[in-house]
Structures are given as C-alpha cells and as structure tokens.
Write an enzyme that holds these catalytic residues in place. Structure first.
Site, PDB file in Angstrom:
ATOM      1  N   MET A  21      46.963  25.414 -29.162  1.00 52.92           N
ATOM      2  CA  MET A  21      45.714  25.286 -29.922  1.00 52.92           C
ATOM      3  C   MET A  21      44.534  25.869 -29.153  1.00 52.92           C
ATOM      4  O   MET A  21      43.525  25.207 -28.964  1.00 52.92           O
ATOM      5  CB  MET A  21      45.470  23.804 -30.243  1.00 52.92           C
ATOM      6  CG  MET A  21      46.435  23.240 -31.274  1.00 52.92           C
ATOM      7  SD  MET A  21      46.148  23.908 -32.951  1.00 52.92           S
ATOM      8  CE  MET A  21      47.774  24.539 -33.343  1.00 52.92           C
ATOM      9  N   HIS A 138      40.450  26.050 -25.182  1.00 52.12           N
ATOM     10  CA  HIS A 138      41.167  25.156 -26.082  1.00 52.12           C
ATOM     11  C   HIS A 138      40.273  24.727 -27.246  1.00 52.12           C
ATOM     12  O   HIS A 138      39.073  24.526 -27.084  1.00 52.12           O
ATOM     13  CB  HIS A 138      41.661  23.923 -25.327  1.00 52.12           C
ATOM     14  CG  HIS A 138      42.802  23.246 -26.025  1.00 52.12           C
ATOM     15  ND1 HIS A 138      42.620  22.202 -26.893  1.00 52.12           N
ATOM     16  CD2 HIS A 138      44.126  23.500 -25.999  1.00 52.12           C
ATOM     17  CE1 HIS A 138      43.808  21.834 -27.369  1.00 52.12           C
ATOM     18  NE2 HIS A 138      44.738  22.607 -26.830  1.00 52.12           N
ATOM     19  N   HIS A 139      40.928  24.589 -28.406  1.00 49.55           N
ATOM     20  CA  HIS A 139      40.208  24.257 -29.627  1.00 49.55           C
ATOM     21  C   HIS A 139      39.649  22.840 -29.595  1.00 49.55           C
ATOM     22  O   HIS A 139      38.796  22.496 -30.419  1.00 49.55           O
ATOM     23  CB  HIS A 139      41.187  24.416 -30.793  1.00 49.55           C
ATOM     24  CG  HIS A 139      40.531  24.575 -32.125  1.00 49.55           C
ATOM     25  ND1 HIS A 139      39.300  25.167 -32.290  1.00 49.55           N
ATOM     26  CD2 HIS A 139      40.941  24.229 -33.356  1.00 49.55           C
ATOM     27  CE1 HIS A 139      38.991  25.159 -33.573  1.00 49.55           C
ATOM     28  NE2 HIS A 139      39.969  24.599 -34.250  1.00 49.55           N
ATOM     29  N   SER A 140      40.098  22.019 -28.654  1.00 44.92           N
ATOM     30  CA  SER A 140      39.494  20.685 -28.541  1.00 44.92           C
ATOM     31  C   SER A 140      38.096  20.775 -27.943  1.00 44.92           C
ATOM     32  O   SER A 140      37.358  19.800 -27.935  1.00 44.92           O
ATOM     33  CB  SER A 140      40.379  19.771 -27.688  1.00 44.92           C
ATOM     34  OG  SER A 140      40.601  20.337 -26.416  1.00 44.92           O
TER      35      SER A 140
END
Lengths: 460, 460
Positions: A21, A138-140
């Site tokens: 992700m 990261h997409h977080s």
C-alpha cells in the site's frame, strides 16, 4: 506520538506482499546545460547529507509491521539515511524504456514498516541531459494529492533559486491547504465513509450486505452500475508491477475539448477508453459491454449557496464497445453528463450516502481482500489530480514532468492517474505485471488516440 | 513434476520477509579491451533472447508461496523472461562501493515463489572496463556449492570460445559430480541430519530437547561449545542486507600458512577473527570470551581405508579475546588442531551423530524461528567453498572474481563464505543491515589483517 486513525490503520491490515500500500511519484528534471555529472553528484551529496527530518518523514510505526497493539506514529531519532535515500542509475541507452523498467521494479518492493515508510531514489543516466527522482511513501501517511504537496516542498517557481533542500528537511508551510486533490484514492474513500458519521462497525456491517448481494446472483438488492468482469479486475498474483507514462500538452487537450464541446475530463476518458479498447482487443479480451470507470468529480450540490464544491464520485462508460471515434466520444460525453446531472440534483446532505451506495462494495473488497471474487463495482479508477500550476525548479533544474505511481488492490489490476503540472498533463499507468503483459502499449496507444482524435475533429 | 523432499520443503516454511532463503553469487568480468559498451549490449541481448530453460531453471512450485498442499516442482512453460533476467547499472563512479550497495539491495528482496525462484542481473557501469553478474536462487533448489556449479555451466576455460549461452539454457553435463563443496549451508545440515536415518518427527523431538536445555539455565544436559551471545547473534529485524567483498591472492595466503606452519583454513579464520575483533571493539561490542566459528571440514575418519573423506563439522575459537597477532593465530591453530583430532578419532559411523549433537540446536533454531532467543551454538558460520580451479571465460570476457552471497537466519546475523577460484580466494560478507552498521569495514579490516600478519611473520 500520534495514534493512527481508523482510516490510516486500515492500510496496515490491507498491506500484503501482493498488494503493498505505497504510492509514488516520478519526477523528470531537465538539467542545466553543460553541468550533467556535476549537478547529479552535487544533488546526491545534498540529499545524502541533509539529515534533518520534518514530519511526516521522521515518523515510523511503534510496532513495525506486526500491528499487535494499537498502531501509532512515533518519531524515529535514528534514521538510517542510506536506507531511505538511494542513488541508482539506468543502463544505456537510458531512455524512457529503461526508466520505466527501473521504476516498475522499485515500485514492486514493499516498504520496511519497521522504519519511516518512505524511500527516495535519485536516478542518473537518463538520456537528454535529464535526471529522475522516484519517491515512494506508504498510503497510511499520504494520498496522491498530499504526496505531491509533500514533494512540492522541495521546489521553487524561481529558476534562479539555489541552496534548496530535500523535501524531508523542510517543515510544512503555513499556507492554507488548496482544495483537495481530485484523486479517488482508497484513502480518500475511507475518509469519505468516515465523514458519513456512522461508526466503523455499523458501517462495515452495512457494507457487507452489499457485498453479499453482489455474490448472490438471485439477490433483489441491486448494486447500481455493476460492471462486467474484465482483464482489469483480476486478483493480484504477486508484487511485480508494470509502470508506464504518457505526457500531453495541456493546451492541446483543452483545444480538443473545445472542438468536441466536452470537458477536459471527457477527453481523458476518451484517451483511456480508446487505448483500452485497442489493448484488450489485441489480446482478445474485449468485453461486449463497455468498460466503466470510477471517477472522482467536483460537484456543486443542488442546495449549494456558493460556499464551494464538494468532492463526489460517478461512474462513466469508457465507450470501449464502440468502434467509431466520434460515436465513442459521444457515448462518453453522454455518460458523464448524465452522471454529473444526477449528482448535481442531490442536496449536499445526500452526496455522502450516495457515494457510499456506490463505493461500499469496492471498499469492502479492499478491506476483506475478497476483491476479484465479486463482480466489480466498476472496471477501473481513473483519477485526475490537480498538481502545481506553475513551472517548478530545484536548484536550477527544471521539473519537466511529474508522474503519479499508484497502488493496486485485488480486483483492480490497473490504475490510471493523471496529474496536471504547468502546461502538461502527465499520465501514470500502474498495473499488475502478470495480469497485464505488454502494458506499456497502453501508454503508447493513449498517445496515438490523441492524434487520431485530433485528425477526426479537425480534418486537414 | 517432482515432489520436494523434507529438506527442500523446510526452506519454504523458514522463508519469511526478514529471512528470505535465497543465496547468490556475484561474478566480476574483465571485458575484452576496447569493446565495453558493445560487449555489454551483446551480452544483454544474448541473455534476454535465450529463452530455453534447462532444469532446474524452469521449475516452479505448484502452489507458489502458499504451501497449502504437498509442495512439488512443476515445469513452467510460460516463463516471464523480463522478470527473471534484469539489466541494471551502477551510478558513477561505478566502483566497488556502488556495486556493493546495489548487490545489497538486490539481495534484500524476496524471490517471487509463484515463479521459478531465480533472478539474474547483469550490471553495467563498473569501472575499469568490467561488468558484473549477480545471480540469486532459492535455497530449496541449490546450496552454495551446487549454485556455483549451476552458474559454471556458462563458462569455458577457453578464452577464445564464443557462441556461449546463458546458464539457464545449458543442460547439466554428464560429468560425475565433484566432491561436495565444503559449505555449511543450512541445506547441507538438514541433508546430514536426514542421512542419520531417523524419521523427521523423532528427529525433531530429539532436537527440541537440546533447545529446551539451552533455554534452561539449570539444565544438566550440556550442549557442547555453547557460545556467548554477541552482536552477531541477534534476531534479524528486517529484510535489508549489507554485502561486502574481499579478494585475496591464494598464493599469498598459502605462503603465510607455510610460514606460520598452519593450514590455509587457519589463515582464513585468523583474518576473520582479527577483523571481527577490531570491528566489534570499535563499537564497544567485543565480548570477553572469544567468538567461535562453526566450520565445515573434510575429515578422514579413524576407520577409513582410503575410500575417501567425509564432510564433518567443528567449532573453533576465533581468538577475538587476544590482542597479539601471533598469540591469536596460535590460539586458532590449537583450537582447530584439537577439533580436527577429535573428529579424526571418531569412526565413520559416529561422525553423523556427533554432528547432530553439535548442530541440533542450531537447526531447531532455524526450523522454529526461535533463533536469537536461545544461546548460540557458535557465533558465526565461516564456510570455505572449493570453486573452479582454472581461469574461466564467457565469450572472451575473463571471470576476475566470483563471490558468494549468502542467507541469514535468526540468531545468525553475519555470514562469511569464501570461494576459491583459480589463483584467488573470494570472501563474501552477508550481514543484517540493522544489526551490523558499517559492516563493509569488516571487509576492509580483513584485508588489513593480511598485511599485518605478513609483516609479523616475515619482518623486513
């Protein structure tokens, strides 16, 4: 220390080797004349030696990839610079092909979640006195829009500016945030879902009903706009990715939109649909029904008093069932017009529930990993992100192109994201290596689709 | 179709993101003069376009990484060549440093077990008219010795030979196998354990008792040669690796061994021990007790009638507690002499049980992943693999160096493997990036240790 919200946390659970992700950008720089090697070496030294880290570049997960406790961001005060910043090179002849291959590979590897989840790769050896910079995060931490903004910290609109620093060492400016980028990232979807006001558990329960209905052929509960399965909706088999790019002159696309009496976004859909039709037809995988695209759009709600637009979402036909270019374009125009009219007829309060109705199955597919075993809600997400409007520079090197590199989820084996920058529109195609052999042809066909449309619209 | 045996299967269970079970080689070629770019391009084209695959290059697991059923090898008749063969380049100045960084990164990424588990990377841009070839393959297919033999299929002893093919397209020759390489790979250990004749379950139960004893401080069951914990015996935190190399003139090492009245292997241990002492001392991590090394050795059993040697194993001191070079060397000599005398006193039938006694805890550590939570059996494995004896060529390019790149397991954060080739001895250092910052200094110190020893043994 900062707790992750539900949305950010979800990316850690969805993360897997086959579906990492992280998202990225690929920047291409035109270097000052006669200074190639020197400029590259100086930039490498600058990036490698600048070891102060502004948020969020200094944040890592307390627990790494284990996610055994409540995940939270903690500051990392011992960052292994040589891990995060990397100096790479292209084999000769150092063209777009070699660059695409390298970026595909770099994007295929998972980030190490025991460290601040980002990497920056400076790539030398690009022909034509150019240099490339590939970033992943990261997409977080970021979505497409905020990722571009984060990177933009390193640029200036002044070609004569010097003493410029890498993006990680520059704290966020105090400027008010611009309007949200129109990128339909999974992250944005979850944010929208959350803003609907339901609790996470109740939401998930409601969503699950939709998924069940899509699995039950005899269900009376119809998910609107249910698409046919296509080659784009397979399960992601492995981590390997393909990445391809195409850059357009924004003025040329706008001129075509005027000539065809449609929106710029319609032209984008036309280019994608035309290329997809040719690509799938070649491998005998074209479906009878048109492919559909999920598209984030700005709408002015019916009860809006001029306060501003809202971000919503529609599903449009890509006209892939139609052979004639102008008829195909007309079908796309009609599809987006009707979609937008429907959205504009809704009061602001209804926009989110409407969105949820469309998006619920897609979100559950991602959350549960059952994507590709249900019917797709739509075949592909095509996002159009508004990027920087003015030409940008880094220590005198002109930013010539800025491409988005996206993520895939099960059931969504291809992503097309466009990013506008100055007078260009930059397409990034990110695909699953196994599901989409020869994917780079899509980028080529997208380019040829423009020439074909121009010839049809403005016959010599 | 071929079922995997218990040993090969075990690598699939041990495989994890932090401890990927692949091994590699790094070959350095001196290119024909005046033909650099042309030679590289021709070699790339040759490798890329040769798409016939001999066993085991064409084998993949029936079930990929899932291991849900009984794993078996099946032939892959649709190999994605551009995935397996890759063309990379070094950034300038293209020295040993840039090469080490790139190989470290390439070795850090897991293989895709949905495909035949190997990759070959041709690396251009190496200074001094050279080119490099990095290969990796999963340990369920090859160990260090057989990996070198597999690769050797592509070479010739004839500098004028042309029309040579990549290793994957050449079937195994009918020549009888040479004596097993003296590499103490995990794979070799399991093979030895299996040859002990016990069933897998009973063996594991027996082994587990040893492990329990190492965890129980009050146990009367003593594991022989139990080492102190050191920085080399930490848990592997992530997939990131460091890789460094050192090449010696084999003649010079032999001369030193003669001068010191010891074996070549003693000199290898001396160089490693001397470098490790300096490296650990610098970071204040040197233990009072000497580090111990596990070493595979050829022995002639006590009851041997000239039929041949057997592969066995001993544990030796690296003398890291001793400051004086000659006293350190003497301690190593005494340690290996006694170890070998003990081995030679055993009848052939006792060698395997003896091995098992020493190795059991180590093997269980690997199998169960509890490594680094028990006391180590020894601090480091130092293997010495016998490689090709004659200078080798590939289409006229001389193979100048051939380095082993190894794997790590929890509790074994550093591996040193030496490979002899023609008149050189090639050291490959593979380490955990997090546990061993500045690991490349180890390679430098190993080189300086040789000069120091030469000066002490042969004062001017």
């Amino acid at each position: 220390m900062k707790l992750l919200n539900v949305v950010d946390t979800s990316w850690l659970f969805v993360e897997s080797r086959a579906t990492p992700m992280h998202i990225g950008t690929l920047s291409i720089f035109a270097l000052p004349e006669g200074a190639h090697d020197e400029f590259v070496q100086q930039t490498v030294a600058l990036l490698r030696d600048t070891r102060t880290f502004a948020s969020p570049w200094n944040l890592k997960l307390n627990d790494g990839a284990l996610v055994t406790s409540i995940p939270r961001w903690v500051e990392d005060d011992d960052i292994d610079m040589d891990y995060h910043f990397r100096h790479s090179a292209l084999p000769k002849p150092g063209g777009e092909r070699e660059l695409g291959v390298l970026v595909s590979r770099l994007h295929s590897h998972q980030l190490d979640l025991n460290r601040p989840p980002w990497e920056v790769h400076l790539i030398e050896g690009l022909a034509g006195n150019r240099m490339a910079l590939y970033t992943k995060m990261h997409h977080s931490i970021v979505d497409g829009g905020s990722g571009v903004r984060l990177l933009s910290r390193m640029y200036s609109t002044d070609p004569d500016a010097r003493q410029m620093l890498p993006p990680w060492s520059i704290p966020p400016s105090r400027e008010p945030r611009k309007a949200a980028a129109r990128v339909l990232s999974p992250r944005a979807l979850f944010e929208m879902a959350r803003s609907g006001g339901k609790s996470g558990v109740a939401l998930l329960r409601a969503l699950r009903r939709w998924v069940e209905s899509t699995r039950d052929e005899g269900s009376n509960l119809k998910v609107p706009f249910t698409a046919r399965r296509s080659a784009l909706n397979s399960r992601i088999k492995g981590s390997a990715r393909r990445f391809a790019t195409q850059q357009y002159d924004l003025g040329e696309i706008k001129a075509l939109a005027r000539a065809a009496d449609c929106t710029l976004n319609d032209i984008v859909l036309y280019l994608c649909g035309t290329a997809l039709r040719r690509f799938l037809k070649e491998s005998d995988r074209l479906t009878d029904a048109p492919l559909t695209a999920g598209i984030p759009v700005d709408v002015r709600p019916a009860d809006d008093e001029g306060v501003g637009n809202a971000l919503s979402f529609m599903i449009a036909s890509l006209g892939t069932d139609i052979d004639d270019p102008l008829v195909r374009l007309a079908a796309i125009k009609a599809s987006t017009r009707e979609g937008k009219e429907l959205l504009q007829s809704l009061p602001r309060s209804a926009l989110t529930p409407y969105m949820m109705m469309i998006m619920a199955p897609y979100m559950v597919q991602m959350m549960t990993g059952i994507g590709a075993s249900t019917r797709p809600v739509f075949n592909i997400i095509i996002s159009n992100v508004a990027g920087p409007r003015r030409p940008l520079y880094f220590n005198g090197a002109r930013l010539a192109a800025l491409y988005p590199v996206s993520l895939l989820t099960h059931g969504a084996a291809l992503n097309i994201t466009c990013l506008s920058y100055a007078d260009t529109l930059n397409f990034g195609f990110t695909g699953c290596r196994d599901s989409l052999p020869h994917m780079q042809r899509l980028a080529v066909y997208t380019g040829e689709a423009l020439a074909e449309l121009a010839a049809v619209l403005r016959p010599a």
